[in-house]
Enzyme design. Structure first.
Site, mmCIF file in Angstrom:
data_model
loop_
_atom_site.group_PDB
_atom_site.id
_atom_site.type_symbol
_atom_site.label_atom_id
_atom_site.label_comp_id
_atom_site.label_asym_id
_atom_site.label_seq_id
_atom_site.Cartn_x
_atom_site.Cartn_y
_atom_site.Cartn_z
ATOM 1 N N ARG A 1 1.028 -5.833 -14.213
ATOM 2 C CA ARG A 1 -0.003 -5.800 -13.195
ATOM 3 C C ARG A 1 -1.361 -5.687 -13.883
ATOM 4 O O ARG A 1 -1.495 -5.028 -14.915
ATOM 5 C CB ARG A 1 0.307 -4.518 -12.423
ATOM 6 C CG ARG A 1 -0.478 -4.143 -11.260
ATOM 7 C CD ARG A 1 0.204 -2.941 -10.624
ATOM 8 N NE ARG A 1 1.132 -3.419 -9.629
ATOM 9 C CZ ARG A 1 0.779 -3.669 -8.362
ATOM 10 N NH1 ARG A 1 -0.435 -3.462 -7.936
ATOM 11 N NH2 ARG A 1 1.658 -4.129 -7.519
ATOM 12 N N GLU B 1 1.867 -9.445 0.959
ATOM 13 C CA GLU B 1 2.143 -8.790 2.227
ATOM 14 C C GLU B 1 0.820 -8.771 2.998
ATOM 15 O O GLU B 1 -0.188 -8.306 2.458
ATOM 16 C CB GLU B 1 2.644 -7.354 1.965
ATOM 17 C CG GLU B 1 3.088 -6.716 3.242
ATOM 18 C CD GLU B 1 3.544 -5.272 3.082
ATOM 19 O OE1 GLU B 1 3.687 -4.793 1.941
ATOM 20 O OE2 GLU B 1 3.727 -4.629 4.135
ATOM 21 N N LYS C 1 -4.304 -1.625 -2.379
ATOM 22 C CA LYS C 1 -4.805 -2.002 -1.055
ATOM 23 C C LYS C 1 -4.986 -0.770 -0.168
ATOM 24 O O LYS C 1 -5.896 -0.720 0.643
ATOM 25 C CB LYS C 1 -3.816 -2.961 -0.385
ATOM 26 C CG LYS C 1 -3.965 -4.390 -0.866
ATOM 27 C CD LYS C 1 -3.120 -5.339 -0.042
ATOM 28 C CE LYS C 1 -1.731 -5.439 -0.610
ATOM 29 N NZ LYS C 1 -0.918 -6.520 -0.041
#
Ligand code: ATP
Ligand code: MG
Length: 571
Positions: A280, A53, A290
């Site tokens: 992850r 994204e 982020k």
């Protein structure tokens, strides 16, 4: 917060270190794909994708996903698409799109012609939504956000059907078209899938497909005022592109039934992609979200996304880590199905392993102390050859100038040393790397009593590693630079950005920012380097012998003011 399992993960460090010797076994994703190819599933074709994204810069966690997705495509002679999942217009920007592309190229991967944006499919996704409405599988719901939440129930309470769930198809189509036309305010209504409000999986309780957002998009501008939800856009983008293996992180496991619902209920799709989940990557002493990294940037707690202390790829690039090291790390840690917390030491040892063979050796004195050789004639000098790499004779050597005035590092001298100090002290001997053995016999002090100079004699027969005249063994070897020829540079030393292994676990009333290490940057304004570094290359890495690995800072260094970043210290 660390859990027992995390500790076990840290213990697995040894196991990972052992893999260094044998290379990692094939991971479960390789096994799945191998089987699919053998069974000629999707005609034997393998297509993966990396779907960032564009709402921030990529970090080392993304690098793992990139290495995995592009790596699998390479291995199985397939292709990996780069697709920007740009369904949240408020937080997304072109700046991020550009940085993400640059970072992936830097890591060494190429998407070729396969660059896509979820926003490329907004028209198609809209058509799919109308089809779902016509098939009675989606409806416009006029509950507001709070009500939607209340009706959804929770893990222990089943949800309740929305009063709008039975709207006739015609009315749904009309309302959805009017949503698109901008007739309703944000929050007034949504398009929802009609699945099962009593499903034990909350993601299946009539999830949202579209919401109204009267916000311009960085690519589609003002064309849309309704935007698809990520969970709806993602599987369908995969299917439109012909993705076969859609690999994401574990938190999407519970979303998989809805992923499947989308690709099963929309008709005429190009492929039937399958979603697989892996753990992850988390690293000790770092934060990886982020949102938190953005906070550090916005609050000026670091100098930017590319601050060399940041776990972003742009920060790591500026710091001097090589993409080879990051790929080596991604390969060595492998792919896990359960939560993974990796000790930062493992990453750093990959960085050192890579730099050991890639870095040119040089000498640099970070904290200079003058050393005067009294029995070496003033005004005289000689050239000394020094190898550029100990294991790579092909790299040749460089010439250093030796004369009666040198600098050594302050830490290599002690006035009153303990017996096991093998460097310089009054009355003791040490070898100057690549040159002679010297003996210190006295010191010079300034008015405050601080030692400003060491007075030494050298032993002329010891040049180039030869033993002393009396055959005494000299244990210590230290680095040096010529006082006259050496050049000045700023050197930036980096420590961990956070001072605790798990920066995100904080007591009530504190935030992860309270765990920042106030000493993560130490600036040495005037280090002395051997003169050849005047023409140091931005593309090379250097080992300052006995100190660590360094490179020029791509942002702040120039020919008038050299700035070196510490990449990592020596083991
Ligand atoms: P963050 O939580 O840092 O904001 P994100 O998941 O929201 O990350 P995306 O841009 O959606 O960021 O991520 C793109 C891809 O990278 C996704 O497929 C995601 O699963 C993967 N990814 C993100 N973080 C990690 C990580 N720490 N380890 C492995 N893969 C990751
Ligand atoms: Mg995400």
């Amino acid at each position: 917060m660390f859990m027992k399992k995390d500790i076990a993960d840290i213990a697995a460090k040894k196991e990972i270190a052992a893999k260094k010797e044998i290379g990692p076994a094939t991971n479960f994703l390789q096994q799945i794909i191998e089987k699919d190819v053998a069974e000629n599933k999707n005609g034997g074709r393998v297509s993966t994708r990396f779907p960032p994204e564009p709402n921030g810069y990529l970090h080392i966690g993304h690098a793992k996903s990139i290495c995995l997705n592009f790596g699998l495509a390479e291995e199985f002679k397939g292709q990996c698409h780069l697709r920007f999942d740009d369904t949240n217009p408020e937080t997304e920007e072109t700046e991020y799109v550009e940085s993400i592309k640059e970072d992936i190229r830097w890591l060494g991967f190429d998407w070729g012609k396969n660059l896509f944006y979820a926003s490329d499919y907004f028209d198609q996704l809209y058509e799919f939504a109308e089809q779902l409405i016509r098939d009675g599988k989606a409806y416009v719901c006029s509950l507001n956000e709070d009500q939607v939440r209340q009706y959804r129930g929770d893990f222990t309470t089943p949800g309740k059907d929305s009063p709008y769930r039975q709207r006739p198809v015609g009315e749904n189509l009309d309302l959805f078209r009017r949503m698109r036309a901008g007739e309703f305010d944000e929050g007034a209504c949504t398009l929802r899938a009609k699945i099962d409000m009593k499903s034990p999986n909350m993601n299946m309780r009539d999830p949202l497909l579209y919401r109204i957002k009267k916000v311009a998009h960085h690519r589609t501008g003002g064309k849309w005022c309704i935007y698809p939800m990520y969970d709806y856009a993602h599987p369908l983008s995969d299917a439109v592109e012909g993705i076969t293996h859609s690999i994401c992180t574990l938190e999407f496991q519970d979303h998989r039934p809805f992923y499947d619902w989308c690709v099963e209920n929309v008709r005429n799709l190009k492929s039937r992609p399958h979603q697989y989940e892996f753990a992850r990557l988390n690293l000790t002493y770092l934060v990886m979200s982020k949102r938190k990294l953005l906070q550090l940037v916005k609050e000026g707690l670091v100098s930017g996304w590319d601050d060399p202390r940041m776990p972003t790829l742009s920060g790591m690039r500026r710091r001097g880590y090589r993409p080879e090291a990051i790929r080596l790390f991604a390969q060595r840690i492998g792919v896990a199905k359960a939560h993974q917390l990796i000790d930062i030491d493992i990453f750093e040892s990959c960085v050192r392993e890579d730099l050991d063979q890639a870095a040119h050796r040089v000498m640099a004195v970070l904290d200079p102390l003058k050393l005067v050789i009294e029995n070496y004639p003033a005004g005289q000098s000689e050239e000394i050859l020094a190898a550029n790499h100990p294991k790579n004779p092909d790299w040749g050597s460089r010439r250093l100038t030796f004369s009666n005035e040198l600098f050594i590092d302050q830490k290599d001298f002690m006035e009153n040393p303990p017996p096991d100090f093998y460097r310089l002290a009054p009355g003791r001997q040490v070898r100057l790397r690549n040159a002679y053995v010297v003996t210190c016999h006295s010191v010079v002090r300034d008015g405050s009593g601080k030692i400003t100079e060491l007075r030494c004699v050298y032993d002329p027969v010891t040049r180039g590693g030869k033993p002393t005249a009396d055959g005494k063994k000299v244990k210590g070897i230290i680095h040096w630079v010529s006082a006259k020829d050496s050049i000045e540079a700023e050197v930036r030393l980096y420590r961990r950005l956070f001072q605790v292994p798990d920066p995100e676990s904080v007591p009530e009333g504190k935030t992860f920012r309270d765990n920042l290490n106030p000493h993560s940057l130490v600036v040495i304004p005037k280090a002395r380097l051997e003169p050849g570094l005047r023409s140091a290359s931005f593309n090379l890495r250097y080992q300052f012998e006995r100190t660590g690995y360094f490179c020029l800072d791509s942002r702040d260094s120039n020919s008038h003011h050299l700035v070196f970043n510490q990449i990592v210290d020596l083991p």
